[in-house]
Design a protein around this motif. Structure first.
Motif, mmCIF file in Angstrom:
data_model
loop_
_atom_site.group_PDB
_atom_site.id
_atom_site.type_symbol
_atom_site.label_atom_id
_atom_site.label_comp_id
_atom_site.label_asym_id
_atom_site.label_seq_id
_atom_site.Cartn_x
_atom_site.Cartn_y
_atom_site.Cartn_z
ATOM 1 N N UNK A 1 -75.292 -13.819 -70.334
ATOM 2 C CA UNK A 1 -74.764 -12.488 -70.616
ATOM 3 C C UNK A 1 -75.565 -11.413 -69.886
ATOM 4 N N UNK A 2 -74.889 -10.334 -69.511
ATOM 5 C CA UNK A 2 -75.571 -9.184 -68.918
ATOM 6 C C UNK A 2 -76.584 -8.590 -69.886
ATOM 7 N N UNK A 3 -76.463 -8.890 -71.170
ATOM 8 C CA UNK A 3 -77.431 -8.416 -72.156
ATOM 9 C C UNK A 3 -78.853 -8.810 -71.752
ATOM 10 N N UNK A 4 -79.026 -10.014 -71.193
ATOM 11 C CA UNK A 4 -80.351 -10.463 -70.779
ATOM 12 C C UNK A 4 -80.899 -9.586 -69.658
ATOM 13 N N UNK A 5 -80.042 -9.245 -68.710
ATOM 14 C CA UNK A 5 -80.470 -8.388 -67.602
ATOM 15 C C UNK A 5 -80.929 -7.035 -68.134
ATOM 16 N N UNK A 6 -80.110 -6.428 -68.987
ATOM 17 C CA UNK A 6 -80.453 -5.094 -69.494
ATOM 18 C C UNK A 6 -81.679 -5.149 -70.403
ATOM 19 N N UNK A 7 -81.808 -6.179 -71.217
ATOM 20 C CA UNK A 7 -82.991 -6.317 -72.072
ATOM 21 C C UNK A 7 -84.271 -6.260 -71.231
ATOM 22 N N UNK A 8 -84.292 -7.050 -70.168
ATOM 23 C CA UNK A 8 -85.480 -7.130 -69.322
ATOM 24 C C UNK A 8 -85.734 -5.812 -68.607
ATOM 25 N N UNK A 9 -84.685 -5.220 -68.046
ATOM 26 C CA UNK A 9 -84.842 -3.992 -67.286
ATOM 27 C C UNK A 9 -85.288 -2.838 -68.183
ATOM 28 N N UNK A 10 -84.679 -2.709 -69.347
ATOM 29 C CA UNK A 10 -85.029 -1.614 -70.259
ATOM 30 C C UNK A 10 -86.451 -1.770 -70.776
ATOM 31 N N UNK B 1 -55.197 -26.295 -51.774
ATOM 32 C CA UNK B 1 -55.732 -26.329 -50.416
ATOM 33 C C UNK B 1 -56.355 -25.023 -49.999
ATOM 34 N N UNK B 2 -55.762 -23.903 -50.436
ATOM 35 C CA UNK B 2 -56.239 -22.575 -50.036
ATOM 36 C C UNK B 2 -56.023 -21.598 -51.182
ATOM 37 N N UNK B 3 -56.912 -20.599 -51.256
ATOM 38 C CA UNK B 3 -56.753 -19.510 -52.219
ATOM 39 C C UNK B 3 -57.619 -18.349 -51.763
ATOM 40 N N UNK B 4 -57.146 -17.148 -51.964
ATOM 41 C CA UNK B 4 -57.979 -15.969 -51.735
ATOM 42 C C UNK B 4 -58.956 -15.845 -52.899
ATOM 43 N N UNK B 5 -60.252 -15.712 -52.593
ATOM 44 C CA UNK B 5 -61.227 -15.711 -53.672
ATOM 45 C C UNK B 5 -62.375 -14.753 -53.460
ATOM 46 N N UNK B 6 -63.090 -14.484 -54.550
ATOM 47 C CA UNK B 6 -64.283 -13.648 -54.503
ATOM 48 C C UNK B 6 -65.506 -14.508 -54.816
ATOM 49 N N UNK B 7 -66.723 -13.948 -54.804
ATOM 50 C CA UNK B 7 -67.931 -14.786 -54.860
ATOM 51 C C UNK B 7 -68.053 -15.716 -56.062
ATOM 52 N N UNK B 8 -67.467 -15.370 -57.204
ATOM 53 C CA UNK B 8 -67.642 -16.246 -58.360
ATOM 54 C C UNK B 8 -67.005 -17.614 -58.167
ATOM 55 N N UNK B 9 -66.065 -17.742 -57.237
ATOM 56 C CA UNK B 9 -65.439 -19.040 -56.997
ATOM 57 C C UNK B 9 -66.417 -20.017 -56.349
ATOM 58 N N UNK B 10 -67.445 -19.498 -55.681
ATOM 59 C CA UNK B 10 -68.427 -20.377 -55.039
ATOM 60 C C UNK B 10 -69.056 -21.305 -56.072
ATOM 61 N N UNK C 1 -84.225 -4.009 -58.521
ATOM 62 C CA UNK C 1 -83.303 -4.158 -59.646
ATOM 63 C C UNK C 1 -81.869 -4.404 -59.186
ATOM 64 N N UNK C 2 -81.456 -3.767 -58.105
ATOM 65 C CA UNK C 2 -80.119 -4.021 -57.562
ATOM 66 C C UNK C 2 -80.002 -5.468 -57.101
ATOM 67 N N UNK C 3 -81.037 -5.959 -56.429
ATOM 68 C CA UNK C 3 -81.020 -7.353 -55.973
ATOM 69 C C UNK C 3 -81.039 -8.321 -57.151
ATOM 70 N N UNK C 4 -81.845 -8.022 -58.155
ATOM 71 C CA UNK C 4 -81.911 -8.915 -59.312
ATOM 72 C C UNK C 4 -80.535 -9.070 -59.961
ATOM 73 N N UNK C 5 -79.835 -7.964 -60.138
ATOM 74 C CA UNK C 5 -78.519 -8.042 -60.771
ATOM 75 C C UNK C 5 -77.528 -8.783 -59.875
ATOM 76 N N UNK C 6 -77.516 -8.438 -58.599
ATOM 77 C CA UNK C 6 -76.560 -9.057 -57.674
ATOM 78 C C UNK C 6 -76.762 -10.564 -57.617
ATOM 79 N N UNK C 7 -78.014 -10.988 -57.584
ATOM 80 C CA UNK C 7 -78.301 -12.421 -57.502
ATOM 81 C C UNK C 7 -77.982 -13.134 -58.809
ATOM 82 N N UNK C 8 -78.171 -12.454 -59.916
ATOM 83 C CA UNK C 8 -77.902 -13.087 -61.203
ATOM 84 C C UNK C 8 -76.427 -13.395 -61.389
ATOM 85 N N UNK C 9 -75.549 -12.564 -60.805
ATOM 86 C CA UNK C 9 -74.118 -12.715 -61.076
ATOM 87 C C UNK C 9 -73.280 -12.960 -59.822
#
Length: 421
Positions: free
Chosen positions: A38-47, A262-271, A327-335
């Protein structure tokens, strides 16, 4: 981006519980799909880190699923209890109602200058930035390497090649040669990706609006795009057993991760979804009518600050911390999302870490991506109409021109109502 990932709301503050001079309330969206991520973990740590060096400030964070977060914020605002900050999907209605601080009243010049310019531009209402980009993604074409190799195929760069590959996959019994999710979950995204790739001679498609922000849903190019989808893909049985108007993105992604598409348009979460199932896949830029599309579709979610409670200086100080490179990198990498700042984007581009390299194809497209017209207060209602109706353009008996003309009329009416309301 990004998409709703069903999860029960997680409530309550995080960080220290001692007395403080100011308590800031933040409502945030959950990018995880379980309590474990959950994003709750990210915000807990950052706050916690922020409060350690700012003893006079307490930050209280409530995290809600994407199914609920926009509605929750609206209920708070309507009840006269706006949070100090909200990290949600749309900002323009609140900006138009005079409820938000401009970004320039909050952020340092360095922080403002670090945002990717097209994201900052998309955060503007009436030529002033109120929406502060928080997370971003783009779209690419995913293809199943195993299925392509067994059929002797190479990934497509044009629509004709895409259709030919889909035909060859169908002949080999692939369940979804090309998964086309035009069901109501996220049809507005799939639609925009096709509209942007529908131009001729490299001119690119028109998307939902023209260069000055006027809706162009029923443009000649857009009608031709859906004529092609209806006649050359759907009509030839190349999109699988579930009709596109009933196929949601989650179903399409699951079919790909299961090796049935065989094919689908996708965003990073599909990786991650595909890797967990052991699918060998490749990613290429979105094919267009004649070659590479003019622009990929980009998606941004937004941070905003409400004026009701004041505290502009404290809010700005906290947000400058939130948007540090680390902090921007931490969030981006986490999700598995893309950074919204130049400094974090450059760091990710230069990284050889496997998780960062997996995002490079998406990151390469972000600078030239085209986003939803989020600065239009009518967009929320237009997006909802597209989700409900666009699938009918490719359904049996459907007529693309009729459906797009109807959506254009609704968009213009919503735009007019927003400008006079």
């Amino acid at each position: 981006m990004v998409s709703a990932m069903g999860m029960t709301a997680l409530l309550g503050g995080c960080g220290s519980t001692g007395s403080s001079d100011v308590t800031l309330r933040l409502v945030a969206a959950d990018y995880g799909d379980s309590a474990a991520n959950s994003s709750r973990k990210y915000w807990d740590s950052l706050v916690k880190e922020y409060e350690t060096t700012h003893p006079g400030v307490r930050v209280q964070v409530s995290v809600y699923s994407w199914n609920d977060v926009d509605r929750k914020v609206k209920e708070m605002v309507d009840a006269g209890h706006a949070p100090d900050m909200a990290q949600i999907g749309a900002y323009a209605d609140y900006a138009a109602a005079g409820k938000l601080y401009p970004a320039s009243d909050l952020l340092s010049i360095r922080t403002q200058a670090d945002f990717l310019s097209q994201l900052s531009d998309a955060g503007q209402w009436s030529h002033t930035q109120y929406g502060i980009p928080f997370a971003a993604s783009t779209r690419v074409l995913f293809y199943n390497k195993t299925l392509f190799a067994s059929a002797g195929l190479t990934p497509p760069t044009s629509w004709d090649e895409l259709a030919a590959d889909a035909k060859a996959l169908k002949a080999r019994g692939v369940e979804y040669p090309f998964a086309l999710p035009l069901g109501p979950e996220e049809a507005q995204a799939e639609t925009m990706q096709w509209l942007l790739s529908g131009g001729n001679g490299g001119s690119g498609g028109t998307g939902y609006t023209d260069d000055i922000g006027t809706y162009t849903i029923d443009s000649e190019q857009n009608v031709r795009t859906f004529d092609w989808l209806k006649d050359d893909l759907v009509g030839k049985g190349l999109t699988g057993p579930v009709p596109p108007e009933k196929l949601n993105r989650a179903q399409a992604f699951a079919a790909f991760a299961d090796g049935r598409a065989g094919m689908v348009n996708g965003h990073p979460t599909l990786i991650q979804q595909a890797e967990e199932k052991g699918v060998r896949f490749g990613m290429v830029p979105t094919p267009s009518r004649t070659g590479r599309a003019r622009a990929s579709m980009g998606v941004s979610d937004w941070m905003m600050a409400f004026k009701q409670n004041g505290h502009a200086d404290r809010i700005g100080d906290f947000l400058n911390f939130v948007y540090s490179e680390k902090n921007v990198l931490d969030f981006s990498r986490a999700y598995g999302l893309l950074p919204v700042t130049t400094s974090a984007s450059n760091a990710m581009s230069a990284s050889d870490a496997a998780s960062d390299k997996a995002l490079h194809p998406f990151l390469d497209q972000l600078a030239t991506s085209e986003l939803y017209p989020a600065g239009k207060t009518s967009w929320a209602s237009v997006s909802a109409a597209v989700k409900q109706d666009i699938g009918q353009a490719v359904a049996p008996g459907g007529d693309p021109a009729t459906v797009l003309t109807r959506l254009q009329a609704r968009a213009m009416a919503a735009d007019s109502a927003a400008s006079t309301g």
